[in-house]
Every structure is written in C-alpha cells, then in structure tokens.
Design a protein around this motif. Structure first.
Motif, PDB file in Angstrom:
ATOM      1  N   TYR A 111       0.811  -1.212   0.000  1.00 57.14           N
ATOM      2  CA  TYR A 111       0.000   0.000   0.000  1.00 57.14           C
ATOM      3  C   TYR A 111       0.851   1.270   0.000  1.00 57.14           C
ATOM      4  N   LEU A 112       2.187   1.137   0.116  1.00 59.06           N
ATOM      5  CA  LEU A 112       3.082   2.293   0.122  1.00 59.06           C
ATOM      6  C   LEU A 112       3.856   2.356  -1.187  1.00 59.06           C
ATOM      7  N   ASP A 113       4.065   3.562  -1.686  1.00 59.07           N
ATOM      8  CA  ASP A 113       4.912   3.713  -2.868  1.00 59.07           C
ATOM      9  C   ASP A 113       6.379   3.841  -2.423  1.00 59.07           C
ATOM     10  N   ASP A 114       7.291   3.966  -3.386  1.00 58.46           N
ATOM     11  CA  ASP A 114       8.726   3.977  -3.084  1.00 58.46           C
ATOM     12  C   ASP A 114       9.137   5.178  -2.221  1.00 58.46           C
ATOM     13  N   SER A 115       8.558   6.340  -2.478  1.00 61.40           N
ATOM     14  CA  SER A 115       8.937   7.524  -1.703  1.00 61.40           C
ATOM     15  C   SER A 115       8.522   7.370  -0.229  1.00 61.40           C
ATOM     16  N   ARG A 116       7.395   6.688   0.010  1.00 63.04           N
ATOM     17  CA  ARG A 116       6.961   6.450   1.394  1.00 63.04           C
ATOM     18  C   ARG A 116       7.867   5.428   2.095  1.00 63.04           C
ATOM     19  N   LEU A 117       8.350   4.462   1.351  1.00 62.53           N
ATOM     20  CA  LEU A 117       9.294   3.503   1.934  1.00 62.53           C
ATOM     21  C   LEU A 117      10.602   4.193   2.329  1.00 62.53           C
ATOM     22  N   ILE A 118      11.070   5.105   1.466  1.00 57.78           N
ATOM     23  CA  ILE A 118      12.303   5.842   1.780  1.00 57.78           C
ATOM     24  C   ILE A 118      12.072   6.741   3.002  1.00 57.78           C
ATOM     25  N   ALA A 119      10.906   7.407   3.063  1.00 56.40           N
ATOM     26  CA  ALA A 119      10.601   8.273   4.203  1.00 56.40           C
ATOM     27  C   ALA A 119      10.504   7.455   5.489  1.00 56.40           C
ATOM     28  N   ALA A 120       9.919   6.264   5.427  1.00 58.73           N
ATOM     29  CA  ALA A 120       9.813   5.404   6.612  1.00 58.73           C
ATOM     30  C   ALA A 120      11.199   4.943   7.051  1.00 58.73           C
ATOM     31  N   GLN A 121      12.076   4.620   6.100  1.00 58.96           N
ATOM     32  CA  GLN A 121      13.446   4.237   6.450  1.00 58.96           C
ATOM     33  C   GLN A 121      14.154   5.369   7.190  1.00 58.96           C
ATOM     34  N   LYS A 122      14.040   6.584   6.662  1.00 57.47           N
ATOM     35  CA  LYS A 122      14.695   7.731   7.301  1.00 57.47           C
ATOM     36  C   LYS A 122      14.121   7.997   8.691  1.00 57.47           C
ATOM     37  N   PHE A 123      12.797   7.861   8.828  1.00 53.95           N
ATOM     38  CA  PHE A 123      12.144   8.094  10.111  1.00 53.95           C
ATOM     39  C   PHE A 123      12.645   7.110  11.164  1.00 53.95           C
ATOM     40  N   TYR A 124      12.659   5.813  10.833  1.00 49.89           N
ATOM     41  CA  TYR A 124      13.084   4.819  11.816  1.00 49.89           C
ATOM     42  C   TYR A 124      14.592   4.822  12.039  1.00 49.89           C
ATOM     43  N   GLN A 125      15.345   5.231  11.029  1.00 40.82           N
ATOM     44  CA  GLN A 125      16.786   5.362  11.216  1.00 40.82           C
ATOM     45  C   GLN A 125      17.091   6.513  12.183  1.00 40.82           C
ATOM     46  N   ARG A 126      16.383   7.638  12.027  1.00 41.48           N
ATOM     47  CA  ARG A 126      16.566   8.765  12.929  1.00 41.48           C
ATOM     48  C   ARG A 126      16.147   8.388  14.357  1.00 41.48           C
ATOM     49  N   ASN A 127      15.029   7.681  14.499  1.00 40.87           N
ATOM     50  CA  ASN A 127      14.593   7.234  15.835  1.00 40.87           C
ATOM     51  C   ASN A 127      15.597   6.264  16.460  1.00 40.87           C
ATOM     52  N   ARG A 128      16.155   5.406  15.637  1.00 44.07           N
ATOM     53  CA  ARG A 128      17.167   4.470  16.136  1.00 44.07           C
ATOM     54  C   ARG A 128      18.399   5.228  16.626  1.00 44.07           C
ATOM     55  N   ASP A 129      18.813   6.246  15.874  1.00 42.20           N
ATOM     56  CA  ASP A 129      19.978   7.036  16.268  1.00 42.20           C
ATOM     57  C   ASP A 129      19.709   7.826  17.546  1.00 42.20           C
ATOM     58  N   TYR A 130      18.512   8.393  17.658  1.00 47.21           N
ATOM     59  CA  TYR A 130      18.158   9.099  18.900  1.00 47.21           C
ATOM     60  C   TYR A 130      18.128   8.141  20.085  1.00 47.21           C
ATOM     61  N   SER A 131      17.618   6.946  19.862  1.00 48.36           N
ATOM     62  CA  SER A 131      17.583   5.965  20.946  1.00 48.36           C
ATOM     63  C   SER A 131      18.995   5.601  21.394  1.00 48.36           C
ATOM     64  N   THR A 132      19.915   5.527  20.454  1.00 46.51           N
ATOM     65  CA  THR A 132      21.315   5.265  20.801  1.00 46.51           C
ATOM     66  C   THR A 132      21.873   6.382  21.670  1.00 46.51           C
ATOM     67  N   LEU A 133      21.562   7.627  21.297  1.00 46.76           N
ATOM     68  CA  LEU A 133      22.019   8.758  22.101  1.00 46.76           C
ATOM     69  C   LEU A 133      21.414   8.723  23.506  1.00 46.76           C
ATOM     70  N   PHE A 134      20.132   8.339  23.598  1.00 47.96           N
ATOM     71  CA  PHE A 134      19.507   8.256  24.910  1.00 47.96           C
ATOM     72  C   PHE A 134      20.117   7.142  25.763  1.00 47.96           C
ATOM     73  N   ILE A 135      20.438   6.014  25.145  1.00 49.04           N
ATOM     74  CA  ILE A 135      21.081   4.925  25.894  1.00 49.04           C
ATOM     75  C   ILE A 135      22.412   5.404  26.464  1.00 49.04           C
ATOM     76  N   VAL A 136      23.232   6.016  25.623  1.00 49.24           N
ATOM     77  CA  VAL A 136      24.539   6.509  26.066  1.00 49.24           C
ATOM     78  C   VAL A 136      24.354   7.622  27.094  1.00 49.24           C
ATOM     79  N   GLY A 137      23.394   8.514  26.869  1.00 47.79           N
ATOM     80  CA  GLY A 137      23.150   9.611  27.805  1.00 47.79           C
ATOM     81  C   GLY A 137      22.717   9.124  29.175  1.00 47.79           C
TER      82      GLY A 137
END
Length: 186
Positions: A111-137
């Motif tokens: 149900y998602l086109d390619d641009s939505r898949l790329i946006a979802a990848q960026k969203f979850y990658q950013r959340n993953r990176d923030y979670s890493t910062l919170f773990i270290v913090g």
C-alpha cells in the motif's frame, strides 16, 4: 659608623640569647572535639563511578540509594527497547525497498509507494539514532549520579553549620527588624 656596628652587635647578642639561656619545655593541651567527626574518604566518589560504569546501578547500590536502581534500568531499558524496535522496522522498510528495486512487489507494504518507503526508512533510522544517544546519555547520567551522590554523602550538614532567620529589635526606634544569622563553630 662604629656606633651603628656596636648597636647591631648588641642587638644580635642580647636578642638571640636562646643558646645561652635556660630552655623551657612547654606542654600544649588541646581539647578534643566533643562532636564525632566523620572520616572523609576521597576515593568514595571514584569507586561509585567505577562501579556504575562496570554495571549500571551498582554505584547506586554502593551508595545505598537502592530506590534509584529501578530508575536507571527503566531509563536505559526503555531506550534500548525503542532502539531495537526502530532498528527492526528500519530493516523491514529497507528490505522492502530493496526488493522493490529488484522488481518484486510481494512485500508487506504494497500500500506504500517507493517515496513512502524511503521516508519510513529515514524516520526509523533517525529514531534508532536518537535511541542510541539516549542509551549513552542515561548510561553517562548513571555514572555522574553515582559520583555526585557519593561526594554529597560526605558533605557536612550538621546543626553546627546553619543559617537561621532571626528577629531583632532596633535600639533606635524599637521596631522589629528581620535578619539572617550565619553561625559557625570550630
């Protein structure tokens, strides 16, 4: 000139007569403090920080602040949960996008086109990176908390050190004034 030399010799000989005079011994009596002093161990904060660095929460246990241990594990565990969840979803969207580039359309995200898949990848990658910062913090905050708590535990806060508000009467106009008294005893 001779008069100055004779005065200087007179002062040197008679002012410094400790070699010729009878020596007396003095005994110094010191009063012991009636309040029990707490021995300060300067390595206690370093030990607490080291223990928290090895195992999070161990420094809080060393300081006997057991109620902080669930907070430490709750903060680090929640951040770790969001890291794992975001990483899993990032890989799902990345794999789906890679399969679409290979020509397959049989993924879970039809149900998602390619641009939505790329946006979802960026969203979850950013959340993953923030979670890493919170773990270290939170890990670093755990170490700092153990260190500061161990240092403040040795801080002297007895009744002899106090600031007390006082009321006193002005001698000129007999009005009541408010003041602060800083009292310290040695």
């Amino acid at each position: 000139m001779n008069k100055s030399i004779s005065i200087a010799l007179f002062l040197i000989l008679f002012c410094n007569t400790s070699g010729w005079s009878q020596k007396t011994t003095q005994t110094v009596v010191t009063a012991k403090d009636t309040v029990k002093s707490i021995d300060i161990d300067p390595l206690t904060p370093a030990k607490a920080a080291f223990y928290s660095a090895v195992i999070p929460g161990l420094g809080q246990a060393y300081n006997k602040r057991y109620w902080k241990i669930p907070l430490v594990y709750g903060a680090i565990g929640t951040s770790l949960y969001f890291y794992i969840d975001s990483n899993k979803k990032y890989h799902q969207f990345r794999d789906a996008y890679k399969r679409r580039l290979e020509g397959y359309n049989d993924d879970d995200f039809t149900y998602l086109d390619d641009s939505r898949l790329i946006a979802a990848q960026k969203f979850y990658q950013r959340n993953r990176d923030y979670s890493t910062l919170f773990i270290v913090g939170f890990y670093v905050l755990n170490i700092i908390d153990a260190n500061v708590d161990a240092a403040l535990k040795q801080f002297n806060v007895d009744e002899r050190l106090s600031i007390r508000p006082t009321l006193y009467q002005n001698n000129l106009n007999y009005k009541t004034n408010v003041g602060v008294s800083l009292t310290y005893d040695f």
